[in-house]
Design an enzyme around this catalytic site. Structure first.
Site, PDB file in Angstrom:
ATOM      1  N   GLU A 160      50.215  62.740  72.131  1.00  0.00           N
ATOM      2  CA  GLU A 160      50.290  61.793  71.014  1.00  0.00           C
ATOM      3  C   GLU A 160      51.368  60.740  71.252  1.00  0.00           C
ATOM      4  O   GLU A 160      51.232  59.585  70.819  1.00  0.00           O
ATOM      5  CB  GLU A 160      50.541  62.543  69.704  1.00  0.00           C
ATOM      6  CG  GLU A 160      49.447  63.525  69.329  1.00  0.00           C
ATOM      7  CD  GLU A 160      48.051  62.912  69.304  1.00  0.00           C
ATOM      8  OE1 GLU A 160      47.926  61.707  68.983  1.00  0.00           O
ATOM      9  OE2 GLU A 160      47.078  63.635  69.605  1.00  0.00           O
TER      10      GLU A 160
ATOM     11  N   HIS B 151      51.081  53.385  73.747  1.00  0.00           N
ATOM     12  CA  HIS B 151      50.001  52.408  73.872  1.00  0.00           C
ATOM     13  C   HIS B 151      50.073  51.391  72.731  1.00  0.00           C
ATOM     14  O   HIS B 151      49.808  50.196  72.923  1.00  0.00           O
ATOM     15  CB  HIS B 151      48.659  53.147  73.864  1.00  0.00           C
ATOM     16  CG  HIS B 151      47.522  52.370  74.436  1.00  0.00           C
ATOM     17  ND1 HIS B 151      46.230  52.845  74.450  1.00  0.00           N
ATOM     18  CD2 HIS B 151      47.457  51.148  75.012  1.00  0.00           C
ATOM     19  CE1 HIS B 151      45.435  51.968  75.020  1.00  0.00           C
ATOM     20  NE2 HIS B 151      46.155  50.919  75.363  1.00  0.00           N
TER      21      HIS B 151
END
Length: 702
Positions: free
Chosen positions: A493, A499
């Site tokens: 995660e 990202h």
């Protein structure tokens, strides 16, 4: 090309801003957020604010759309595409807050609000995406795209905007479009019902144990947590176990009481399939049928054909071909593992055949015998905050970024931790929320949300992201000690978070994780690779009491056991992937008996009786209440990418700065501005190979 607002649009926006300001004094969802870094003022938001907030924001969005349609100037990239990109900001802001809180800290009122709003939100979305006049302006720009001298990111935004309208069904007319609206509205309600049923059934289950012998070799922290759960549920003594992962998995792993293991296992496996008020069989069957009908309306053979046409895989045939490459060797390894577990069961003096509720128990015994790994001792080196700091250190070594805790920033639950993320030179990047612990108000699993996405269209907008987990709560005596698998989940995660945080694009629609489903898991799974490296483990894995660094001997045992039980793990995952594809390659909009359909598909694939799909249909929220329909294969598809990409670091060094800079530039910063394979090839210099994946999972030569 420079951007500017036309006069009609500007005046319309001023009007709706004045209207919003006047209609609801005191609703923090509609106010400017005078908070550190512009984070949502969670502590000021009450449940009753959401209905008014949503309806006001939808009205504002409608006005913004009307302003675009009624602009008498010819459609241009600036006055149509960029203005459409700017629209709906208030609605997007409220939606993100509501969705995040409703997923991680829900209550009855929030669920009622979600149910009431589902058809309204669906209708609002359809009114925009199926608006012929709006689409006409978008298409006018799209048709002249080759003459506009657009920059690459502008062209990508135009293409994605146009495609979004087409894939939403804007070209349908009359009864077909009316039926599409009906389907979308019903699907929104059904998916919500599916998720709410699953949460209720998960929370309702309890296995209460009074005999300490039934606890077996459960760790002290797990025993304490079970005792606290029993007290919470009104018992004067004993231990209570639930279907939350931190509770069920250790019990299945360590309890010697086979009948209690069976009861807990079946409680988990039968969620949504008990013919009660929370039953999901008819709901999911209806969802699958409606999706098939919608695909046919849109001119596609099946729902999977529709979804995959916009993914890297492109077609169901390519997905099946890919899964089949892995299924045969994985099933072969799983059968071998079954033999070893059955042998251990015989040695344990238990007659009969191995069952699903026996697998984890005897797998732990075999693992301990083969690799001499003491899980209690191992977890002592993985206190959750230490693992978090290890993730931060990996990111710092790769990209030079730092994480500073912000104790006084608003949050939706006291368990949340909040961090400012900064560049090496101290420049602000974004805000990271981390919500580690399981609770009844949180849905299962682990996930990442954007509360605000990075963009540069109207100034530098920095991201705010959340990561959510279901790790065991700390007790009065012990901190939260997590398994190595849990640590991998944290890194996973965190990879999604990076990202979003390291995105560097102009348009929010193309920012961060706004990429095809079978690409989005690549950056998340990439981060998991560093966890098993001795150099990395030594940097953070320290005993929670003594501070001693994890011994090299234990690291070696971990790496030796890395491929242990991978047949089981791969088969249960692939079985769920096949099940997803089966439901979504239905060519006719017919409702099927869920049990019969699932059983037939698993028999057809040759799934062995001792393993069930990672998610049976009735609790497969990824595909029936999330965004993964026809896309659950994405995790292992992306594993081809991340396994191959990690070799770029192994070929140089774990934290090679040139490779890290290329990875950040071509993968993490680009969002959805280019096709996924183009981004991968720009980073790696070639297409990926499946070989590294098969080797990592131990599926070669066995």
């Amino acid at each position: 090309m420079k951007s500017k607002l036309s006069v009609p649009v500007f005046l319309a926006l001023v009007a709706v801003m004045v209207s919003v300001a006047a209609c609801s004094p005191g609703n923090p969802l509609l106010d400017e957020w005078d908070t550190p870094f512009g984070v949502p003022p969670f502590e000021a938001i009450e449940n009753e604010h959401y209905l008014e907030g949503f309806r006001t924001a939808m009205a504002e969005h409608d006005a913004e759309i009307d302003a675009i349609i009624n602009n008498h100037d010819p459609a241009t990239f600036e006055n149509t595409i960029e203005t459409l990109e700017r629209s709906g900001k208030l609605l997007g802001r409220i939606s993100r807050v509501f969705n995040a809180v409703n997923g991680a800290h829900t209550n009855d009122t929030l669920q009622e609000i979600a149910t009431e709003l589902a058809p309204e939100r669906s209708a609002h979305s359809d009114n925009i995406s199926l608006n012929a006049d709006l689409y006409a302006r978008v298409k006018a720009v799209y048709d002249q795209r080759e003459e506009l001298d657009l920059e690459p990111e502008q062209l990508k935004l135009l293409e994605e905007t146009h495609k979004g309208f087409v894939r939403s069904g804007v070209n349908l007319e009359g009864e077909a479009q009316t039926r599409l609206r009906e389907i979308n509205s019903e699907l929104a309600e059904l998916s919500l019902n599916f998720a709410q049923n699953l949460l209720a059934e998960t929370n309702d289950f309890e296995l209460h144990v009074n005999d300490s012998a039934d606890l077996g070799e459960l760790m002290p922290a797990q025993v304490q947590a079970a005792a606290a759960e029993a007290t919470h549920r009104g018992h004067d003594s004993g231990w209570s176990f639930t279907l939350q992962r931190p509770s069920i998995n250790p019990f299945l792993q360590y309890s010697p009481n086979r009948e209690l293991r069976r009861e807990l296992f079946m409680g988990y496996a039968m969620r949504g399939d008990n013919d009660n008020d929370q039953d999901n069989k008819n709901i999911l069957s209806r969802i699958a049928a409606l999706r098939a009908e919608r695909a046919a309306l849109m001119g596609y053979e099946t729902h999977a054909h529709f979804v995959l046409s916009d993914n890297m895989a492109e077609t169901p045939d390519r997905v099946y071909e890919f899964l089949d490459q892995i299924w045969a060797p994985a099933l072969r390894v799983a059968r071998s593992e079954r033999t070893a577990l059955q042998r251990m069961m015989r040695q344990d003096g238990v007659s009969g055949q191995l069952e699903g509720w026996d697998w984890r128990y005897y797998a732990e015994k075999v693992r301990k015998a083969q690799f001499d790994i003491d899980e209690v001792a191992l977890r002592s080196f993985f206190e959750v905050n230490a693992v978090r700091d290890g993730a931060f250190r990996i990111a710092n070594n790769l990209f030079g970024i730092t994480f500073t805790e912000l104790p006084d920033v608003p949050r939706w639950h006291p368990d949340q931790q909040v961090f400012e993320v900064k560049e090496a030179d101290g420049a602000h990047i974004g805000i990271l929320y981390m919500d580690f612990f399981a609770r009844p108000s949180k849905r299962g699993g682990a996930w990442m949300n954007d509360l605000r996405s990075q963009s540069r269209l109207d100034g530098d907008v920095t991201p705010i992201v959340t990561t959510n987990f279901n790790f065991p709560q700390p007790t009065e005596e012990l901190p939260s000690l997590i398994s190595f698998d849990n640590a991998s989940t944290l890194l996973h995660e965190f990879g999604h978070a990076l990202h979003g945080l390291l995105s560097d694009v102009t348009y929010e629609s193309l920012s961060g994780t706004s990429v095809p489903r079978d690409f989005v898991e690549f950056p998340s799974q990439m981060m998991e690779h560093w966890l098993g490296e001795p150099e990395v483990l030594r940097s953070f894995a320290k005993h929670y009491e003594t501070g001693d660094v994890i011994p090299d001997e234990l690291i070696q045992k971990l790496n030796d056991a890395a491929q242990f039980n991978q047949g089981f793990a791969t088969v249960e995952y692939l079985a769920a992937s096949y099940l997803d594809m089966a439901w979504h390659t239905l060519a006719e909009p017919e409702e099927h008996d869920a049990r019969t359909f699932e059983s037939a598909e698993m028999r057809r694939r040759g799934l062995i009786d001792e393993i069930i799909p990672r998610y049976r249909s009735t609790y497969f929220s990824h595909i029936f209440a999330g965004g993964y329909s026809s896309g659950y294969y994405s995790y292992i598809w992306a594993e081809v990418l991340d396994s191959d990409a990690y070799q770029a670091f192994k070929e140089t060094s774990l934290f090679d700065q040139d490779v890290a800079a290329r990875y950040r530039e071509h993968i993490l910063s680009k969002g959805g501005t280019r096709p996924g394979m183009e981004l991968y090839e720009a980073f790696r210099g070639r297409t990926p190979s499946i070989d590294a994946l098969l080797e990592n999972r131990g599926l070669v030569g066995r």
